[in-house]
Enzyme design. Structure first.
Site, short mmCIF file in Angstrom:
data_model
loop_
_atom_site.label_atom_id
_atom_site.label_comp_id
_atom_site.label_asym_id
_atom_site.label_seq_id
_atom_site.Cartn_x
_atom_site.Cartn_y
_atom_site.Cartn_z
N CYS A 1 0.93 -1.49 -0.61
CA CYS A 1 0.58 -0.06 0.01
C CYS A 1 0.64 1.19 -0.25
CB CYS A 1 -0.84 -0.25 1.52
SG CYS A 1 -2.10 1.16 0.75
N THR A 2 0.58 2.34 1.30
CA THR A 2 0.76 3.37 1.12
C THR A 2 2.87 3.66 1.37
OG1 THR A 2 0.30 4.41 3.09
CG2 THR A 2 -0.82 4.89 0.60
#
Length: 238
Positions: free
Chosen positions: A107-108
């Protein structure tokens, strides 16, 4: 003659306030089955860390006690915004990444790898809402559930962490081991709704989602720019 015991493989996940726990604990559950795996859940100190879902995770190591990791993984989460320019965190990630066999994120978390200078010139993936921001920290965005560029392996949004985890199991223990892990966890996704990407979601659902995360997207963009400025200054001073 007996088979040699597997060598220890130190696998570490950065755990921080506001982390999306599934980004870390999903792949960690799979990777813990790799022969020789020694799992590390790392933060600045040993106090319980509050994840974004309201429960806590107990670190196993702080930054000082954490050994050199063979695999470092940075999960995402809204709490990451404050880490992008946290010199202590960025320095830990950078130093671990420089010595690790595999530098990874879900993800981020890819953006934090970029802030640490570990994705300069590498392709990487990220959650769709932040995907375009990878360019802000020196990475080349590539849309895929899992992206591998040399020893950098990154996953997309939260549930891509399972695909990422299986990819890493195969990398560390072989394809047959990964297939066994997949079967053991009965990973055969058949979601009740076909709305898991912007391309598949309705216009109304997409607009609602973008409105919900919009403020954090902007805050992360500002943090990514600030992190890149710090990185540029560091490089200029070297």
């Amino acid at each position: 003659m007996t088979d040699a015991a597997p060598q220890d493989i130190h696998i570490g996940f950065l755990i921080y306030p506001g982390v999306t726990a599934l980004d870390a604990l999903g792949p960690a559950q799979l990777l813990s089955l790799v022969p020789g795996a020694v799992m590390h859940y790392v933060w600045k100190d040993m106090e319980p860390v509050a994840a974004d879902a309201g429960y806590t995770i107990n670190p196993t190591d702080d930054f000082a006690s954490c050994p050199q990791l063979d695999v470092i993984c940075v999960p995402g989460g809204f709490g990451q915004v404050d880490l992008m320019t946290d010199d202590v965190v960025v320095d830990f990630v950078r130093k671990q990444g420089q010595g690790a066999r595999y530098v990874t994120a879900v993800c981020t978390g890819s953006l934090l790898l970029g802030a640490a200078g570990l994705l300069d010139g590498y392709e990487a993936s990220c959650h769709w809402a932040w995907h375009h921001q990878l360019e802000l920290v020196g990475a080349t965005p590539k849309k895929a559930r899992v992206v591998r560029d040399r020893n950098r392996i990154t996953g997309g949004g939260v549930t891509a962490g399972i695909d990422f985890g299986l990819t890493m199991v195969a990398e560390l223990a072989g394809e047959e081991a990964a297939k066994l892990v997949q079967l053991s966890f009965e990973y055969d996704p058949q979601p009740p709704f076909d709305s898991g990407t912007p391309d598949k979601a309705s216009a109304e659902t997409l607009a609602t989602s973008q409105a919900m995360v919009g403020p954090v997207v902007e805050r992360m963009a500002d943090a990514a720019r600030a992190a890149q400025a710090k990185k540029d200054a560091r490089h200029a001073a070297e």
